[in-house]
Design an enzyme around this catalytic site. Structure first.
Site, PDB file in Angstrom:
ATOM      1  CG  HIS A 147      50.657  41.320  38.914  1.00 37.98           C
ATOM      2  ND1 HIS A 147      51.063  41.968  40.050  1.00 37.98           N
ATOM      3  CD2 HIS A 147      51.444  40.220  38.795  1.00 37.98           C
ATOM      4  CE1 HIS A 147      52.070  41.295  40.587  1.00 37.98           C
ATOM      5  NE2 HIS A 147      52.312  40.231  39.854  1.00 37.98           N
ATOM      6  CG  ASP A 199      52.877  33.438  36.943  1.00 41.01           C
ATOM      7  OD1 ASP A 199      53.878  32.741  37.131  1.00 41.01           O
ATOM      8  OD2 ASP A 199      52.479  34.281  37.752  1.00 41.01           O
TER       9      ASP A 199
HETATM   10  N1  CMC Z   1      40.126  37.238  34.678  1.00 37.26           N
HETATM   11  C1  CMC Z   1      38.946  37.864  34.664  1.00 37.26           C
HETATM   12  N2  CMC Z   1      38.673  39.003  35.337  1.00 37.26           N
HETATM   13  C2  CMC Z   1      39.680  39.500  36.077  1.00 37.26           C
HETATM   14  C3  CMC Z   1      40.935  38.907  36.143  1.00 37.26           C
HETATM   15  C4  CMC Z   1      41.141  37.726  35.407  1.00 37.26           C
HETATM   16  N3  CMC Z   1      42.325  37.108  35.417  1.00 37.26           N
HETATM   17  N4  CMC Z   1      41.735  39.628  36.943  1.00 37.26           N
HETATM   18  C5  CMC Z   1      41.002  40.661  37.384  1.00 37.26           C
HETATM   19  N5  CMC Z   1      39.754  40.594  36.858  1.00 37.26           N
HETATM   20  C6  CMC Z   1      38.682  41.562  37.018  1.00 37.26           C
HETATM   21  C7  CMC Z   1      38.131  41.606  38.420  1.00 37.26           C
HETATM   22  O1  CMC Z   1      37.081  40.688  38.557  1.00 37.26           O
HETATM   23  C8  CMC Z   1      37.674  43.038  38.518  1.00 37.26           C
HETATM   24  O2  CMC Z   1      36.461  43.158  37.806  1.00 37.26           O
HETATM   25  P1  CMC Z   1      35.362  44.255  38.259  1.00 37.26           P
HETATM   26  O3  CMC Z   1      36.062  45.577  38.258  1.00 37.26           O
HETATM   27  O4  CMC Z   1      34.286  44.152  37.235  1.00 37.26           O
HETATM   28  O5  CMC Z   1      34.919  43.831  39.634  1.00 37.26           O
HETATM   29  C9  CMC Z   1      38.713  43.792  37.719  1.00 37.26           C
HETATM   30  O6  CMC Z   1      39.246  42.857  36.794  1.00 37.26           O
HETATM   31  C10 CMC Z   1      39.813  44.409  38.500  1.00 37.26           C
HETATM   32  O7  CMC Z   1      40.450  43.417  39.270  1.00 37.26           O
HETATM   33  P2  CMC Z   1      41.653  43.826  40.222  1.00 37.26           P
HETATM   34  O8  CMC Z   1      41.064  44.320  41.488  1.00 37.26           O
HETATM   35  O9  CMC Z   1      42.572  44.752  39.557  1.00 37.26           O
HETATM   36  O10 CMC Z   1      42.385  42.469  40.340  1.00 37.26           O
HETATM   37  P3  CMC Z   1      42.727  41.738  41.677  1.00 37.26           P
HETATM   38  O11 CMC Z   1      43.774  42.525  42.379  1.00 37.26           O
HETATM   39  O12 CMC Z   1      41.486  41.377  42.399  1.00 37.26           O
HETATM   40  O13 CMC Z   1      43.335  40.376  41.153  1.00 37.26           O
HETATM   41  C11 CMC Z   1      44.808  38.772  40.425  1.00 37.26           C
HETATM   42  C12 CMC Z   1      44.664  40.228  40.802  1.00 37.26           C
HETATM   43  C13 CMC Z   1      46.261  38.519  39.996  1.00 37.26           C
HETATM   44  C14 CMC Z   1      44.482  37.901  41.651  1.00 37.26           C
HETATM   45  C15 CMC Z   1      43.834  38.480  39.266  1.00 37.26           C
HETATM   46  O14 CMC Z   1      44.130  39.302  38.190  1.00 37.26           O
HETATM   47  C16 CMC Z   1      43.817  37.011  38.861  1.00 37.26           C
HETATM   48  O15 CMC Z   1      43.142  36.214  39.491  1.00 37.26           O
HETATM   49  N6  CMC Z   1      44.571  36.671  37.759  1.00 37.26           N
HETATM   50  C17 CMC Z   1      44.629  35.321  37.307  1.00 37.26           C
HETATM   51  C18 CMC Z   1      45.615  34.531  38.155  1.00 37.26           C
HETATM   52  C19 CMC Z   1      47.042  34.882  37.842  1.00 37.26           C
HETATM   53  O16 CMC Z   1      47.454  34.903  36.706  1.00 37.26           O
HETATM   54  N7  CMC Z   1      47.815  35.149  38.900  1.00 37.26           N
HETATM   55  C20 CMC Z   1      49.248  35.422  38.796  1.00 37.26           C
HETATM   56  C21 CMC Z   1      49.562  36.817  39.048  1.00 37.26           C
HETATM   57  S1  CMC Z   1      51.307  37.146  38.841  1.00 37.26           S
HETATM   58  C22 CMC Z   1      52.056  36.373  40.181  1.00 37.26           C
HETATM   59  C23 CMC Z   1      53.451  36.875  40.404  1.00 37.26           C
HETATM   60  O17 CMC Z   1      53.713  38.068  40.374  1.00 37.26           O
HETATM   61  O18 CMC Z   1      54.307  36.050  40.645  1.00 37.26           O
END
Ligand code: CMC
Length: 421
Positions: A297, A355
């Site tokens: 998230h 989700d």
């Molecule tokens: N799968 C694989 N790797 C992940 C994922 C994931 N779902 N989410 C984060 N990472 C990795 C990311 O690549 C990073 O790796 P590294 O440190 O090696 O570069 C690390 O985890 C930290 O990521 P972050 O910066 O904390 O995450 P972010 O802010 O870039 O992404 C997110 C947040 C929600 C876009 C992402 O977690 C994602 O794409 N999740 C899957 C889609 C999803 O379920 N979205 C719904 C969110 S809830 C919506 C709501 O509140 O209504």
């Protein structure tokens, strides 16, 4: 060198970071602040919802989401968001009765549905029909009157579920089921989605409660993209139906409302339990561009409090419907187990988000994937109208008008067409 940030006044809230008041920044320094995506910018003060992503905290009017999901209904939560306090029994009965009364649609609104192709996405039907409501409920669009604002807010909370369910019925070529005043909010929605006019429709309490919880958990989430859209459109003085239609349009984008749909798409792509290890390897490979949908998230970095609640509800629904051995849910359970014990996810604090479970619960309830974002809109309407009302009622409310850093051509003279090469 102009004034430093520390020389501007600070606005303090009750919880969370203070804000530097930059309203006089340009006058004092001649520069704008630059924050595309508004990640560092508070666009308003608000007393409705508080989020602390690091601590996994979500409060509505001060009440933790866990307590609301456990002890309150969606209708109580909507009342709380709108009026700032939980209702007493009499207030709840009045609010509930009014929502029931308002759940009916003007009969001519039925004609709108016939204008759409049967394969229209239900979000298109919802967005278009909600915008059109201003033509039917003109007595609620004078936003300068508190009673008129309140009436429109209640009408939107009450009528959007009916439009949403009818959008689905229309795409299925099925008779519209009218709302029933003896049903609760979630029960009524399930009835309008799935009942047949020739049979009595009985909703299992566990399933109605699960849907009600999903509605509570999606009711508000402070200044996200759709809520900010509602506020921005509302700041122009646009009528509330147009504002909420704009919010629905913003929610429609896959980066906002589409994540639970993506969970189901991912599970379908994985197909079978034996394919999970290979899928997990792809997720870990940054070059693959594949993410584990429903995990992680942007705001909640330790855990998503809404997910913890829905995890339990998910198990109750699976048990009630005897879906333990259904291949899809079995696959989801196994994927969750493997991901939660894998160091890649554990070390990055990537846990299932709201989700992950809401997608699975909705699927178990028989809600088609194309309706997932529509249900999100049904729930979020109470948050949108509360935020809209708060904005309109804020002292000194003015039109939202961001500025820009211009990067185009400098001033130049026009060459008439006949002289251009
Ligand atoms: N799968 C694989 N790797 C992940 C994922 C994931 N779902 N989410 C984060 N990472 C990795 C990311 O690549 C990073 O790796 P590294 O440190 O090696 O570069 C690390 O985890 C930290 O990521 P972050 O910066 O904390 O995450 P972010 O802010 O870039 O992404 C997110 C947040 C929600 C876009 C992402 O977690 C994602 O794409 N999740 C899957 C889609 C999803 O379920 N979205 C719904 C969110 S809830 C919506 C709501 O509140 O209504």
């Amino acid at each position: 060198m102009g004034p430093q940030a520390s020389e501007f006044p600070v606005i303090s809230g009750t919880l969370g970071p203070d804000g530097v008041d930059f309203r006089k920044l340009t006058a004092a320094t001649g520069v704008f602040s630059f924050d595309p995506g508004y990640g560092e910018t508070a666009s308003c003060t608000s007393a409705i919802t508080f989020i602390d992503g690091d601590q996994g905290v979500l409060l509505h009017r001060g009440y933790p989401i866990e307590q609301l999901a456990e002890h309150a209904s969606y209708v109580e939560t909507a009342y709380l968001l709108l009026y700032g306090e939980l209702p007493n029994k009499q207030q709840l009965a009045e609010f509930d009765a009014h929502l029931s009364e308002q759940a009916l649609l003007h009969e001519q609104i039925r004609n709108f549905f016939n204008g759409f192709r049967r394969d229209t996405h239900p979000m298109a039907i919802l967005c278009g029909t909600v915008a059109a409501l201003s033509g039917f409920y003109a007595d609620g669009i004078d936003i300068s009157h508190p009673a008129s604002r309140d009436l429109s807010a209640r009408r939107l909370i009450a009528k959007i579920p009916t439009i949403a369910a009818w959008a689905y019925r229309y795409t299925q070529g099925e008779t519209f089921i009218y709302p029933k005043s003896n049903f609760g909010f979630a029960e009524n929605f399930l009835s309008m989605m799935f009942a047949r006019p020739d049979r009595k429709y009985v909703v299992k309490p566990v399933l109605a409660r699960a849907l009600d919880r999903i509605f509570i958990l999606h009711a508000d989430h402070e200044q996200n993209a759709s809520t900010s859209t509602v506020r921005l459109v509302g700041s122009t003085g646009a009528n509330p139906f147009a504002c909420i239609a704009a919010g629905i349009a913003a929610l429609w984008g896959p980066a906002h409302g589409g994540a639970n749909e993506a969970v189901l798409t991912m599970l379908t792509a994985i197909g079978e339990k034996k394919n999970i290890p290979q899928f997990i390897e792809q997720v870990k490979d940054k070059d693959s561009g594949i993410r584990l949908m429903g995990f992680g998230h942007r705001v909640y970095k330790s855990f998503d409090p809404r997910a913890q609640i829905l995890a339990q509800t998910y198990r109750e629904v699976i048990e009630e419907l005897n879906l333990d051995h259904d291949p899809l849910f079995d696959l989801a359970t196994e994927l969750e187990r493997i991901a939660r014990s894998d160091d890649y996810f554990v070390s990055r604090q990537l846990y299932p988000n709201v989700d992950f479970y809401s997608g699975l619960i909705l699927k178990a309830l028989g809600i088609p994937v194309s309706m997932f974002t529509v249900l999100f809109a049904v729930a979020r309407t109470s948050g949108w109208v509360s935020q809209w009302k708060e904005m309109i009622e804020a002292p000194g409310q003015r039109i939202g008008r961001p500025r820009q850093i211009y990067t185009g051509a400098r001033k130049r003279d026009l060459q008439p067409l006949s002289e251009r090469p």
